[in-house]
Design a protein around this motif. Structure first.
Motif, PDB file in Angstrom:
ATOM      1  N   THR A 117       0.867  -1.298   0.027  1.00 17.40           N
ATOM      2  CA  THR A 117      -0.371   0.322  -0.011  1.00 17.40           C
ATOM      3  C   THR A 117       1.237   1.294   0.223  1.00 17.40           C
ATOM      4  N   ILE A 118       0.609   2.682  -0.636  1.00 15.14           N
ATOM      5  CA  ILE A 118       1.548   3.363  -0.739  1.00 15.14           C
ATOM      6  C   ILE A 118       0.025   4.890  -0.637  1.00 15.14           C
ATOM      7  N   TRP A 119       0.798   5.030   0.384  1.00 18.51           N
ATOM      8  CA  TRP A 119       0.088   6.065   1.286  1.00 18.51           C
ATOM      9  C   TRP A 119       0.616   7.821   0.494  1.00 18.51           C
ATOM     10  N   GLU A 120      -0.749   9.224   0.922  1.00 17.97           N
ATOM     11  CA  GLU A 120      -0.337  10.196   0.565  1.00 17.97           C
ATOM     12  C   GLU A 120       1.018  10.021   2.014  1.00 17.97           C
ATOM     13  N   ASN A 121       0.949   9.495   3.376  1.00 21.68           N
ATOM     14  CA  ASN A 121       1.540  10.012   4.582  1.00 21.68           C
ATOM     15  C   ASN A 121       0.981   8.891   5.390  1.00 21.68           C
ATOM     16  N   GLU A 122       1.551   9.001   6.606  1.00 24.87           N
ATOM     17  CA  GLU A 122       2.334   7.910   7.491  1.00 24.87           C
ATOM     18  C   GLU A 122       0.688   8.000   8.313  1.00 24.87           C
ATOM     19  N   LYS A 123       0.567   9.264   8.427  1.00 26.30           N
ATOM     20  CA  LYS A 123      -1.259   9.424   9.254  1.00 26.30           C
ATOM     21  C   LYS A 123      -2.562   8.779   8.732  1.00 26.30           C
ATOM     22  N   ASP A 124      -2.502   9.264   7.571  1.00 23.89           N
ATOM     23  CA  ASP A 124      -3.394   8.107   6.843  1.00 23.89           C
ATOM     24  C   ASP A 124      -3.464   6.493   6.796  1.00 23.89           C
ATOM     25  N   PHE A 125      -2.422   5.935   6.972  1.00 21.91           N
ATOM     26  CA  PHE A 125      -1.815   3.639   6.870  1.00 21.91           C
ATOM     27  C   PHE A 125      -2.434   4.110   8.775  1.00 21.91           C
ATOM     28  N   SER A 126      -2.394   5.116   9.206  1.00 24.04           N
ATOM     29  CA  SER A 126      -2.528   4.802  10.979  1.00 24.04           C
ATOM     30  C   SER A 126      -3.982   4.923  10.963  1.00 24.04           C
ATOM     31  N   LYS A 127      -4.594   6.124  10.238  1.00 20.49           N
ATOM     32  CA  LYS A 127      -6.210   6.129  10.421  1.00 20.49           C
ATOM     33  C   LYS A 127      -6.161   3.939   9.726  1.00 20.49           C
ATOM     34  N   TRP A 128      -6.122   4.017   8.747  1.00 21.11           N
ATOM     35  CA  TRP A 128      -7.133   3.263   8.176  1.00 21.11           C
ATOM     36  C   TRP A 128      -6.978   2.145   8.931  1.00 21.11           C
ATOM     37  N   LYS A 129      -5.279   1.528   9.484  1.00 18.87           N
ATOM     38  CA  LYS A 129      -5.171   0.453  10.456  1.00 18.87           C
ATOM     39  C   LYS A 129      -6.352   0.850  11.574  1.00 18.87           C
ATOM     40  N   LEU A 130      -6.850   1.056  12.053  1.00 18.03           N
ATOM     41  CA  LEU A 130      -7.838   1.374  12.976  1.00 18.03           C
ATOM     42  C   LEU A 130      -9.177   0.554  12.362  1.00 18.03           C
ATOM     43  N   THR A 131      -9.399   1.101  10.723  1.00 18.57           N
ATOM     44  CA  THR A 131     -10.955   0.552  10.375  1.00 18.57           C
ATOM     45  C   THR A 131     -11.222  -1.013  10.534  1.00 18.57           C
ATOM     46  N   ASP A 132     -12.381  -1.213   9.911  1.00 19.77           N
ATOM     47  CA  ASP A 132     -12.932  -2.420   9.679  1.00 19.77           C
ATOM     48  C   ASP A 132     -12.495  -3.351   8.205  1.00 19.77           C
ATOM     49  N   SER A 133     -12.167  -2.267   7.781  1.00 20.20           N
ATOM     50  CA  SER A 133     -11.502  -2.590   6.272  1.00 20.20           C
ATOM     51  C   SER A 133      -9.739  -3.264   6.438  1.00 20.20           C
ATOM     52  N   TYR A 134      -9.151  -2.264   6.912  1.00 23.19           N
ATOM     53  CA  TYR A 134      -7.631  -3.212   7.532  1.00 23.19           C
ATOM     54  C   TYR A 134      -8.258  -4.754   7.923  1.00 23.19           C
ATOM     55  N   LYS A 135      -8.818  -4.531   8.945  1.00 24.48           N
ATOM     56  CA  LYS A 135      -8.656  -5.721   9.112  1.00 24.48           C
ATOM     57  C   LYS A 135      -9.669  -6.882   8.997  1.00 24.48           C
ATOM     58  N   THR A 136     -10.486  -7.148   8.018  1.00 23.18           N
ATOM     59  CA  THR A 136     -10.749  -7.819   7.106  1.00 23.18           C
ATOM     60  C   THR A 136      -9.947  -7.943   5.899  1.00 23.18           C
ATOM     61  N   ILE A 137      -9.057  -6.992   5.087  1.00 28.39           N
ATOM     62  CA  ILE A 137      -7.972  -7.852   4.431  1.00 28.39           C
ATOM     63  C   ILE A 137      -6.826  -8.322   4.831  1.00 28.39           C
TER      64      ILE A 137
END
Length: 170
Positions: A117-137
């Protein structure tokens, strides 16, 4: 489509990047090492790359950003289940805030798949890591059967994080 990865010193990799300016390449680094990814339909220009088939992906490589390689060793028996899971999970990452690009990578040799995964910044990745989408993948399904240990893993998955430096081609 293939994606090739090679590592080396930052100075050495800059020379490769400059030599092949017309190729789809991206230089990344962290505190431990530097690497270049090369995405192409052709053969790699690298001498001894790790070679992957892109089984799903979207987006273009940005000039700068933050990347995460989620490395997942998968058993031969679990590969079809895992690939099916990845194909069905791609919609979950495409809508994530701050995502620039992603690639689901199947190794040509070995057992370690990569979710890049390539993100605009580390903060965006950290936020996504807390989502259900991340957990599902990331929560990969198991396989069952008489010869199965009920897992598709050959080892523990792990993450590698890199910074993509602003265009350093000279």
């Amino acid at each position: 489509m293939n994606l090739y990865i090679t590592t080396g010193t930052y100075e050495f990799l800059i020379k490769i990047l400059n030599k092949y300016k017309d190729e789809q390449m991206l230089l990344m680094q962290n505190a431990q090492n530097s690497l270049i990814i090369h995405e192409t339909m052709k053969k790699s220009v690298f001498g001894s790359p790790r070679t992957y088939e892109v089984i799903n992906g979207k987006g273009n490589f940005p000039e700068e950003g933050y990347s995460v390689f989620y490395n997942i060793p998968i058993s031969d028996e679990g590969k079809p289940v895992f690939e099916y899971h990845l194909q069905n999970s791609s919609q979950l990452i495409q809508t994530a805030s701050g995502i620039c690009a992603f690639r689901f990578l199947k190794p040509k040799k070995g057992d370690t798949y990569i979710i890049l995964t390539i993100w605009e910044n580390e903060k965006d990745f950290s936020k996504w890591k807390l989502t259900d989408s991340y957990k599902t993948i990331i929560n990969t399904p198991t396989v069952s059967g008489p010869l199965s240990s009920n897992t598709i893993f050959n080892g523990s998955p792990y993450e590698s994080h890199y910074t993509i430096a602003k265009d350093e081609k000279k």
